[in-house]
Design a protein around this motif. Structure first.
Motif, mmCIF file in Angstrom:
data_model
loop_
_atom_site.group_PDB
_atom_site.id
_atom_site.type_symbol
_atom_site.label_atom_id
_atom_site.label_comp_id
_atom_site.label_asym_id
_atom_site.label_seq_id
_atom_site.Cartn_x
_atom_site.Cartn_y
_atom_site.Cartn_z
ATOM 1 N N ASP A 158 0.822 -1.214 0.000
ATOM 2 C CA ASP A 158 0.000 0.000 0.000
ATOM 3 C C ASP A 158 0.855 1.263 0.000
ATOM 4 O OD1 ASP A 158 -2.650 -1.353 0.405
ATOM 5 O OD2 ASP A 158 -1.647 -2.009 2.251
ATOM 6 N N HIS A 159 2.087 1.151 0.508
ATOM 7 C CA HIS A 159 2.926 2.343 0.635
ATOM 8 C C HIS A 159 4.396 1.938 0.525
ATOM 9 C CE1 HIS A 159 2.971 6.635 1.792
ATOM 10 N NE2 HIS A 159 4.183 6.385 2.256
ATOM 11 N N VAL A 160 5.194 2.829 -0.076
ATOM 12 C CA VAL A 160 6.640 2.597 -0.211
ATOM 13 C C VAL A 160 7.374 3.689 0.555
ATOM 14 C CG1 VAL A 160 8.589 2.391 -1.793
ATOM 15 C CG2 VAL A 160 6.328 1.530 -2.484
ATOM 16 N N VAL A 161 8.286 3.273 1.432
ATOM 17 C CA VAL A 161 9.097 4.201 2.217
ATOM 18 C C VAL A 161 10.531 4.120 1.711
ATOM 19 C CG1 VAL A 161 9.966 4.788 4.512
ATOM 20 C CG2 VAL A 161 7.637 3.912 4.247
ATOM 21 N N PHE A 162 11.085 5.266 1.375
ATOM 22 C CA PHE A 162 12.470 5.326 0.902
ATOM 23 C C PHE A 162 13.393 5.700 2.055
ATOM 24 C CE2 PHE A 162 9.891 6.064 -2.883
ATOM 25 C CZ PHE A 162 10.417 5.092 -3.730
ATOM 26 N N ALA A 163 14.090 4.689 2.567
ATOM 27 C CA ALA A 163 15.125 4.912 3.585
ATOM 28 C C ALA A 163 16.453 4.975 2.841
ATOM 29 C CB ALA A 163 15.105 3.781 4.606
ATOM 30 N N SER A 164 16.506 5.871 1.888
ATOM 31 C CA SER A 164 17.615 5.911 0.926
ATOM 32 C C SER A 164 18.634 6.994 1.239
ATOM 33 C CB SER A 164 17.063 6.094 -0.491
ATOM 34 O OG SER A 164 16.037 7.064 -0.540
ATOM 35 N N GLY A 165 18.504 7.618 2.399
ATOM 36 C CA GLY A 165 19.549 8.495 2.883
ATOM 37 C C GLY A 165 19.597 9.856 2.227
#
Length: 378
Positions: A299-306
């Motif tokens: 349902d949702h994408v979280v970018f822990a991409s810094g």
């Protein structure tokens, strides 16, 4: 209005340098919303990776000793009772520090910085502040890093970690987190705490270890930075790489031990050594095809991409950017944090190329304050 030194920003690096500059007799004016990134773009129930030994006080024992440890004593807190340290305790400490140092930030924002003899900062209300010197402390909110494919995810179904600080709306939802360092797994833990149905953590490297680590190896590196002008930049590349690798091992490949019990195995699935190959979205799902052959319907994408330094992304510097030498998004700095534009200094995350990775953490606040003020008074 005119001042000797204008400090743009009201976060840890700005507080540390502004307090030290005032204590060394420099007329200093601070502009910015106090600790805005920490208050507005970090979850209220997250924890620090550091302990009470990481201080903002550059004066240290040779002055008032307004350290984080001193705050604990003054507040009647036992560090053992707040380990790990909640972000709320750190924020309370920064308010205490500001009161002790007499810092009262002017909460207007700089719209544009120019130079015509003196620096002139045009504020968001149209007024101006003239200054002989400017210390810019741009927060990492300017430097969010995202993969090229992030725009394939509908805007209302994606967030960078700096944007996702409340989690109740994701209760009973399926979430994919892209990234595998501290923020990725802490956001996974927070999603578990707030009732997410499923969390998939996708990252290119092996699954990190979760264990206690010591950051004391940084102490002599910071001391060396203070003792030897331009120390980091003058190191052989092999030694820089060795230190960066050690920092990566402790700070990135090993995550905090207190996360592990919160990562509910029935909710969180890690996908190590995996990347996203394609994205498809419809009214029901965002479907990520990943390189291990699977598909994740979420349902949702979280970018822990810094974050990646990009001085051009700091809006108020647009008027002077053509006068600042920049390499790979980082300003080229003197051993005292001065840019190629005389009188303009930059500390914090944007200084890490010339001063080392530890200057992206609060550990670097007091030493950077000492160095930048020393340069201003030279």
């Amino acid at each position: 209005m005119r001042t000797d030194l204008l400090v743009v920003g009201a976060g840890p690096y700005a507080y540390s340098a502004a307090a030290y500059a005032r204590e060394r007799g420099i007329d200093t004016h601070v502009v910015g919303v106090p600790m805005a990134f920490w208050r507005d773009q970090m979850p209220a129930d997250m924890y620090l990776r550091s302990g009470p030994d990481w201080s903002l006080d550059a004066a240290g024992a040779d002055s008032s000793g307004d350290s984080f440890a001193a705050y604990f004593e003054d507040a009647g807190l036992d560090p053992a009772d707040v380990d790990p340290i909640p972000i709320g305790v750190f924020l309370d400490h920064t308010e205490w520090f500001a009161r002790r140092k007499g810092l009262r930030p002017d909460q207007r924002l700089v719209a544009n910085l120019g130079k015509n003899g003196a620096f002139v900062a045009t504020m968001d209300d149209g007024s101006t502040i003239a200054a002989d010197k400017v210390l810019a402390c741009p927060g990492i909110a300017h430097f969010t890093q995202l993969p090229a494919w992030h725009a394939d995810v509908p805007a209302d179904r994606r967030s960078h970690t700096s944007e996702l600080v409340a989690f109740d709306d994701l209760a009973d939802r399926r979430v994919a987190i892209i990234g595998g360092r501290q923020s990725a797994y802490e956001w996974a833990a927070l999603l578990c705490d707030h009732g997410a149905a499923k969390v998939d953590v996708v990252h290119r490297h092996a699954t990190p270890a979760f264990e206690k680590v010591s950051w004391t190896f940084v102490d002599p590196l910071v001391e060396q930075t203070l003792a030897e002008r331009g120390w980091w930049r003058n190191l052989p590349a092999a030694r820089q790489h060795e230190i960066a690798l050690q920092f990566w091992q402790v700070g990135r490949l090993t995550l905090e031990w207190w996360l592990a019990p919160r990562l509910r195995p029935e909710v969180v699935t890690s996908h190590p050594e995996t990347v996203v190959l394609s994205v498809a979205a419809d009214d029901a799902d965002v479907t990520l095809s990943i390189s291990d052959g699977g598909e994740l319907a979420v349902d949702h994408v979280v970018f822990a991409s810094g974050y990646q330094a990009d001085l051009a992304a700091v809006p108020y510097l647009a008027g002077v950017l053509d006068q600042i030498a920049v390499s790979d998004g980082f300003p080229d700095l003197s051993p005292g944090f001065e840019t190629s534009l005389p009188g303009l200094f930059v500390t914090g995350f944007a200084s890490t190329r010339d001063f080392g990775p530890f200057y992206g953490f609060t550990k670097g606040c007091p030493s950077s304050a000492r160095l930048v003020v020393r340069e201003m008074l030279a």
